[in-house]
Design a protein around this motif. Structure first.
Motif, PDB file in Angstrom:
ATOM      1  N   ILE A 205      50.649  37.315  29.915  1.00 17.92           N
ATOM      2  CA  ILE A 205      49.966  36.324  30.741  1.00 17.92           C
ATOM      3  C   ILE A 205      48.495  36.703  30.897  1.00 17.92           C
ATOM      4  N   GLY A 206      47.629  35.820  30.456  1.00 17.40           N
ATOM      5  CA  GLY A 206      46.198  35.985  30.652  1.00 17.40           C
ATOM      6  C   GLY A 206      45.645  34.808  31.427  1.00 17.40           C
ATOM      7  N   VAL A 207      44.581  35.042  32.189  1.00 14.67           N
ATOM      8  CA  VAL A 207      43.991  33.997  33.023  1.00 14.67           C
ATOM      9  C   VAL A 207      42.497  33.885  32.725  1.00 14.67           C
ATOM     10  N   CYS A 208      42.040  32.671  32.448  1.00 19.27           N
ATOM     11  CA  CYS A 208      40.616  32.398  32.246  1.00 19.27           C
ATOM     12  C   CYS A 208      39.979  32.126  33.611  1.00 19.27           C
ATOM     13  N   ILE A 209      38.898  32.825  33.907  1.00 22.71           N
ATOM     14  CA  ILE A 209      38.260  32.673  35.214  1.00 22.71           C
ATOM     15  C   ILE A 209      36.770  32.397  35.049  1.00 22.71           C
ATOM     16  N   PHE A 210      36.182  31.772  36.069  1.00 21.86           N
ATOM     17  CA  PHE A 210      34.739  31.588  36.095  1.00 21.86           C
ATOM     18  C   PHE A 210      34.030  32.938  36.051  1.00 21.86           C
ATOM     19  N   GLY A 211      32.850  32.976  35.428  1.00 23.99           N
ATOM     20  CA  GLY A 211      32.076  34.206  35.393  1.00 23.99           C
ATOM     21  C   GLY A 211      31.712  34.695  36.788  1.00 23.99           C
ATOM     22  N   TYR A 212      31.371  33.764  37.680  1.00 27.92           N
ATOM     23  CA  TYR A 212      30.998  34.155  39.034  1.00 27.92           C
ATOM     24  C   TYR A 212      32.175  34.745  39.815  1.00 27.92           C
ATOM     25  N   ALA A 213      33.407  34.396  39.408  1.00 29.20           N
ATOM     26  CA  ALA A 213      34.582  34.914  40.106  1.00 29.20           C
ATOM     27  C   ALA A 213      34.696  36.422  39.969  1.00 29.20           C
ATOM     28  N   VAL A 214      34.065  36.981  38.942  1.00 27.12           N
ATOM     29  CA  VAL A 214      34.043  38.432  38.785  1.00 27.12           C
ATOM     30  C   VAL A 214      33.292  39.077  39.950  1.00 27.12           C
ATOM     31  N   TRP A 215      32.287  38.381  40.444  1.00 30.05           N
ATOM     32  CA  TRP A 215      31.393  38.949  41.453  1.00 30.05           C
ATOM     33  C   TRP A 215      31.735  38.507  42.873  1.00 30.05           C
ATOM     34  N   TYR A 216      32.219  37.274  43.019  1.00 31.87           N
ATOM     35  CA  TYR A 216      32.479  36.740  44.354  1.00 31.87           C
ATOM     36  C   TYR A 216      33.841  36.039  44.363  1.00 31.87           C
ATOM     37  N   ASP A 217      34.588  36.190  45.450  1.00 36.25           N
ATOM     38  CA  ASP A 217      35.824  35.427  45.609  1.00 36.25           C
ATOM     39  C   ASP A 217      35.478  33.953  45.767  1.00 36.25           C
ATOM     40  N   LEU A 218      36.042  33.125  44.890  1.00 36.15           N
ATOM     41  CA  LEU A 218      35.776  31.686  44.930  1.00 36.15           C
ATOM     42  C   LEU A 218      36.870  31.012  45.752  1.00 36.15           C
ATOM     43  N   LYS A 219      36.623  30.891  47.041  1.00 34.35           N
ATOM     44  CA  LYS A 219      37.635  30.383  47.966  1.00 34.35           C
ATOM     45  C   LYS A 219      37.997  28.936  47.679  1.00 34.35           C
ATOM     46  N   THR A 220      36.999  28.107  47.388  1.00 34.04           N
ATOM     47  CA  THR A 220      37.255  26.679  47.131  1.00 34.04           C
ATOM     48  C   THR A 220      38.102  26.492  45.888  1.00 34.04           C
ATOM     49  N   GLU A 221      37.817  27.277  44.849  1.00 33.27           N
ATOM     50  CA  GLU A 221      38.558  27.170  43.597  1.00 33.27           C
ATOM     51  C   GLU A 221      39.895  27.905  43.652  1.00 33.27           C
ATOM     52  N   GLY A 222      40.028  28.872  44.569  1.00 30.19           N
ATOM     53  CA  GLY A 222      41.252  29.661  44.645  1.00 30.19           C
ATOM     54  C   GLY A 222      41.298  30.793  43.641  1.00 30.19           C
ATOM     55  N   GLN A 223      40.142  31.183  43.109  1.00 28.05           N
ATOM     56  CA  GLN A 223      40.087  32.278  42.136  1.00 28.05           C
ATOM     57  C   GLN A 223      39.552  33.541  42.807  1.00 28.05           C
ATOM     58  N   GLU A 224      40.450  34.513  43.017  1.00 32.58           N
ATOM     59  CA  GLU A 224      40.089  35.807  43.577  1.00 32.58           C
ATOM     60  C   GLU A 224      40.614  36.865  42.615  1.00 32.58           C
ATOM     61  N   VAL A 225      39.717  37.473  41.871  1.00 29.71           N
ATOM     62  CA  VAL A 225      40.091  38.346  40.758  1.00 29.71           C
ATOM     63  C   VAL A 225      40.961  39.509  41.203  1.00 29.71           C
ATOM     64  N   SER A 226      40.620  40.134  42.310  1.00 29.55           N
ATOM     65  CA  SER A 226      41.379  41.305  42.753  1.00 29.55           C
ATOM     66  C   SER A 226      42.837  40.959  43.040  1.00 29.55           C
ATOM     67  N   ARG A 227      43.121  39.721  43.409  1.00 24.91           N
ATOM     68  CA  ARG A 227      44.501  39.286  43.651  1.00 24.91           C
ATOM     69  C   ARG A 227      45.171  38.855  42.345  1.00 24.91           C
ATOM     70  N   ILE A 228      44.456  38.076  41.542  1.00 21.75           N
ATOM     71  CA  ILE A 228      45.017  37.589  40.273  1.00 21.75           C
ATOM     72  C   ILE A 228      45.360  38.753  39.359  1.00 21.75           C
ATOM     73  N   ALA A 229      44.497  39.762  39.326  1.00 17.59           N
ATOM     74  CA  ALA A 229      44.685  40.892  38.404  1.00 17.59           C
ATOM     75  C   ALA A 229      45.963  41.674  38.686  1.00 17.59           C
TER      76      ALA A 229
END
Length: 404
Positions: A205-229
């Protein structure tokens, strides 16, 4: 421990060049053309690439291959573009890793089914600025639908998926969005979906994420790298320089801005991920918002990612024109192999030196002199092995001195 054993263990556990991902993205239209695919396969045979990412569920929601899933057939949500059996067979023959790209919550077809759609303030289906509908990640029917597709692909022989649009929408009048059964923060249904998928399949399982999600938790989008990883096998950050604000990692040249975007972002991704999770960024293989689009523009991104120890790179070009990108992948591949060989030789020399220094002092002295002489000879790749350190980034190396 015997030095020969140390050397053997080093060669076993050090990262082999063949384990690093060098890949390109293929859209369903090009992947349906066997003559185009043969060109991609020739690139693999030539050593340019070892991976392809192919759309199996498109940006609009339809499957790109013949399916047996009753609900997909009921929705007429498939098109017979890709001969999946042929594609899997050829990739296995050529030892190419095949990754199925699955667009998750952007789906014109499933949005028309029962209560799956994201709706607006009037109760109608909400559409983004491209006129595409989205489905509600909070809805368990939506998540189960996606899992059924991935399970079918696994049965057919797909061993790895890249989940894209695994988020809430951001483009369009999002203030009009009304979500049903929205309990908890937006990352919660995404994590639940990934956990369910991991529990019910053995697929990578791999997940494509926004580049900015690497640096900041994207609350509106629901992309938080530390949780997804925590619940995936690979992270695919889309670090396209065109998508970062011009002030982000500003440098005196476009080349080095690209380099540091990838270097720093890959490092940040590793900080937020468990050790077993691969970080494989997408590279911008298209000419959006760049001063000069050429091989150096692409290679600067690849160079930054690999120097930060990324597990590989994937080139993205929507129309699949890789005439500029493939030579860059070849250069990167050669660079990795050169460094690998040099590391092995260096370890071997040290092992021999320790092994014979007491038995044959003269040979030991000879080896030391030889090693010293070798270290004074300029490497053919000296600029690639010595990128500017962060402490002297502002001074920079002139544009004409490129790391190759």
């Amino acid at each position: 421990m015997n030095h020969c054993v140390i050397f053997a263990l080093y060669t076993i556990f050090s990262i082999s060049p063949d384990s690093i991902t060098f890949g390109v993205y293929l859209n369903p239209y090009q992947a349906s053309k066997k003559d185009f695919l043969e060109g991609i396969f020739r690139a693999a045979e030539s050593g340019y690439i070892n991976t392809i990412v192919v759309d199996l569920k498109s940006d609009y929601g339809y499957l790109c291959y013949e399916t047996e899933i009753p609900q997909v057939k009921e929705l007429k949500a498939f098109k017979r573009y890709i001969d999946l059996d042929y594609l899997i067979k050829r990739c296995e023959e050529l030892n190419i890793k095949l990754i199925g790209r699955i667009v998750c919550f952007r789906d014109n077809y499933l949005a028309k089914y029962e209560d799956c759609a994201i709706r607006d303030s009037t109760g109608e289906i909400w559409y983004d600025k491209t006129g595409t509908a989205w489905v509600n990640p909070y809805n368990k029917k939506v998540r189960q639908y996606l899992i059924s597709i991935i399970k079918e692909l696994e049965r057919k022989g797909i061993k790895s998926v890249a989940l894209d649009y695994i988020r809430f929408p951001t483009d369009g009048d999002i203030n009009r969005i009304r979500l049903n059964n929205a309990k908890g923060e937006r990352y919660i249904p995404i994590i639940e979906f990934l956990k369910n998928l991991k529990d019910t399949t053995d697929i990578e399982i791999g997940v494509c994420i926004f580049g900015y999600a690497v640096w900041y938790d994207l609350k509106t989008e629901g992309q938080e790298v530390s949780r997804i990883a925590q619940v995936v096998d690979a992270i695919y950050p889309m670090l396209y320089p065109s998508h970062f604000h011009p002030s982000f990692r500003r440098e005196i040249s476009e080349y080095w801005r690209n380099y540091w975007i990838y270097f720093d972002s890959v490092e940040e991704s590793f900080k937020k991920s468990p050790l077993n999770v691969k970080i494989i960024p997408f590279v911008q293989g298209f000419d959006l918002y760049c001063d000069r689009f050429d091989e150096d523009y692409i290679f600067s991104q690849i160079f930054g990612a690999l120097n930060a120890d990324a597990d590989g790179v994937l080139i993205w070009h929507a129309a699949n024109d890789y005439t500029t990108s493939l030579p860059c992948l070849a250069r990167a591949n050669n660079l990795i192999r050169y460094r690998y060989v040099q590391n092995i030789l260096s370890i071997r020399r040290r092992v021999l030196l320790h092994q014979y220094q007491e038995i044959m002092p003269s040979l030991s002295l000879s080896l030391m002199k030889s090693q010293k002489k070798t270290q004074t000879i300029p490497s053919p790749d000296i600029r690639s092995d010595n990128p500017p350190s962060k402490r002297i980034r502002i001074k920079m190396i002139p544009d004409q001195i490129l790391p190759w």
